[in-house]
Scaffold this motif. Sequence first.
Motif, PDB file in Angstrom:
ATOM      1  N   ARG A 102       0.753  -1.078  -0.148  1.00 54.85           N
ATOM      2  CA  ARG A 102      -0.052   0.064  -0.131  1.00 54.85           C
ATOM      3  C   ARG A 102       0.794   1.340   0.002  1.00 54.85           C
ATOM      4  NH1 ARG A 102      -5.655  -0.042   0.361  1.00 54.85           N
ATOM      5  NH2 ARG A 102      -6.370  -2.335   0.770  1.00 54.85           N
ATOM      6  N   VAL A 103       2.114   1.110   0.374  1.00 50.84           N
ATOM      7  CA  VAL A 103       2.956   2.199   0.186  1.00 50.84           C
ATOM      8  C   VAL A 103       3.943   2.443  -0.917  1.00 50.84           C
ATOM      9  CG1 VAL A 103       4.489   3.650   1.640  1.00 50.84           C
ATOM     10  CG2 VAL A 103       2.737   2.652   2.791  1.00 50.84           C
ATOM     11  N   PRO A 133       2.330   1.568  -4.658  1.00 49.12           N
ATOM     12  CA  PRO A 133       1.699   3.092  -5.541  1.00 49.12           C
ATOM     13  C   PRO A 133       2.900   3.864  -5.336  1.00 49.12           C
ATOM     14  CG  PRO A 133       0.849   2.311  -3.254  1.00 49.12           C
ATOM     15  CD  PRO A 133       1.821   1.255  -3.456  1.00 49.12           C
ATOM     16  N   ALA A 134       3.610   4.061  -4.484  1.00 52.51           N
ATOM     17  CA  ALA A 134       4.700   5.276  -4.575  1.00 52.51           C
ATOM     18  C   ALA A 134       5.567   4.950  -5.835  1.00 52.51           C
ATOM     19  CB  ALA A 134       5.447   5.394  -3.246  1.00 52.51           C
ATOM     20  N   SER A 170      -3.878   8.568 -11.964  1.00 55.85           N
ATOM     21  CA  SER A 170      -4.663   9.947 -12.190  1.00 55.85           C
ATOM     22  C   SER A 170      -4.056  10.998 -11.116  1.00 55.85           C
ATOM     23  CB  SER A 170      -6.244   9.879 -12.020  1.00 55.85           C
ATOM     24  OG  SER A 170      -6.428   9.274 -11.007  1.00 55.85           O
ATOM     25  N   TRP A 171      -3.603  10.265  -9.971  1.00 52.67           N
ATOM     26  CA  TRP A 171      -3.038  11.291  -9.018  1.00 52.67           C
ATOM     27  C   TRP A 171      -1.708  12.079  -9.442  1.00 52.67           C
ATOM     28  CZ3 TRP A 171       1.736   9.848  -7.309  1.00 52.67           C
ATOM     29  CH2 TRP A 171       2.177   8.447  -7.384  1.00 52.67           C
TER      30      TRP A 171
END
Lengths: 325, 265
Positions: A237-238, A241-242, A317-318
Amino acid sequence: MATDVTKSRGTRSNRLTSLIPAALFLAGLAIHRLLPNQEPLSKAPAFTFVLAGAAVLLLVIIFLSLPLKKLGQAYSYRARFISAVAVFLILWDLVTQKFALLPLPYFPGPDKVFLVFVSDWKMLLKSTLYSARLLLLGYAIGGGLGLVSGIFMGWSKRVNYWLGPILKIIGPIPATAWIPIALVAFPTSFTASIFLIALAVWFPVAVMTSSGISNVQNAYFEVARTLGGGPRYLVLRVAVPAAAPSIFIGLFMGLGTSFLTLIAAEMLGVKAGLGWYINWAQGWAEFYKVYACLIVLALLFSGIIKLLFIVKDQLLSWQKGLIKW
Amino acid sequence: MVSGSERKGAISIEHVRRVFDGENGNPVVALQDFSLNVEPGAFVSLVGPSGCGKSTLLRMIAGLDDPTAGVIRLDGKKVTDPDPERGLVFQQPTLFPWLNVHDNVAAGLVARKVYKERKSDVDAFIRLVGLSGFERSYPHHLSGGMAQRVSLARVLVNHPKVLLLDEPLGALDAFTRMQMQDEILRIWKEEKITVILVTHDVDEAVYMSDTIVILSPRPGRIQEIIQVPQKHPRARNDEDFLHLRTRILESLHFAKAPEPLEYYI
């Protein structure tokens, strides 16, 4: 992105200029039908249909864009380019079919090339499906392994100690160089090709994933730990995605190497597929089939890349403006 | 939103020493024999020159760093690792840029696998920090002050016993900073939480805290502990305030020769 360009241009002239591409296709049609041929035209008038079809399609778009403003804007932005395509087709017809300026059979006319989609569509479709299957399997396996090994390497120093050098030394070898070995090491040429494509995809995906993950700011992990995140959370989760922007670049690079490897493998080993089709057509000096196959390859590969970018735009999209396609 | 009545948050720092490896092998003592007791529900500020180890101390309370010697306890339990009961807000908001405001605030609940049961808390804390309506916004669309509010909500949603603030307002403009100070005070009262604030803004320390701990330059040691008796809400410019401010600055050796009071007003 097109709107600001089209808005700055006048709307009055748009009405007229929007007809130019269709007019060019009709002009091409007239040239093609009326000018004398150096080479006899094929029985099925393939190029005639292409030109007429394009002209009709453009007129339909113009008609539809009267109520649909967005379509009209997109169309008038592309109109100049479509015109250039029409001009190119006319020139192609002129230098081959009409004046025979280029040596045959290497540079066939458009009529002959487009005829392939009519006369040999079964073989082309079959080859396309074979290639797509091989590509999908190889890319999925290579990309999956690349992601997993990249995540482990980026996360764990110990894994990186053992796998890192292997990746750095073996990875840069172009997968096509393994063809002789792959063909004997695997039971079928199909599995050998999957291996080669997977290998070609694995390297860039693993490198970009591992470097992406090892470059994630430590602050993100510290925040996640103080919020109660365990190792699983930190990785999935970190870290992932990072590192996603970097992983995406790896997937994109892997797509390029997979196309290359696919065609090379099919030309040398496999008994079906688009690479094989090109090779086979060349063997019979049927160059018009080579060109038809190149058109299929262009559409297939650019379509696949487009698909990857659509997925990327959804997931990232971020973070806008990574690579445009 | 305040969880049960048994909520505590007493911190005891016992003879903590922290030594770092220096550049040329010489050990650097960041903190030297530091002892402090913080009562549950207290608001304590740590003030001191840069490099006095105040951020190091906060990181050790958070569990991100280990003392070389000594112990830190929360309600008697030794601190070894990070835990959501000790929430830390960093100077930079450090929001996860790939998550929107709602998901950033929910991150702790997701990490601890309690999101489903505690879903409504997320909206409650977004409201508490005044960001209702921004749930779907991504961090790169937020101003610095808004982002810091999100990072505050992200910590508070875990219902920490202790809120550790590492110069959380240092990167904000003066106006937003004052606004956020009031907001943190409001949350402190509502949540009945223990707050330890690291700052080098003396005004901030005087305005917000009950107890101000002044640290000496490296190696960090307690130089003086000053109690602030005034009740909240405090005025930012009355005589008591300025008196305390001057006293702290003097203690920090920052204050010059005493100047006439009118100068400040």
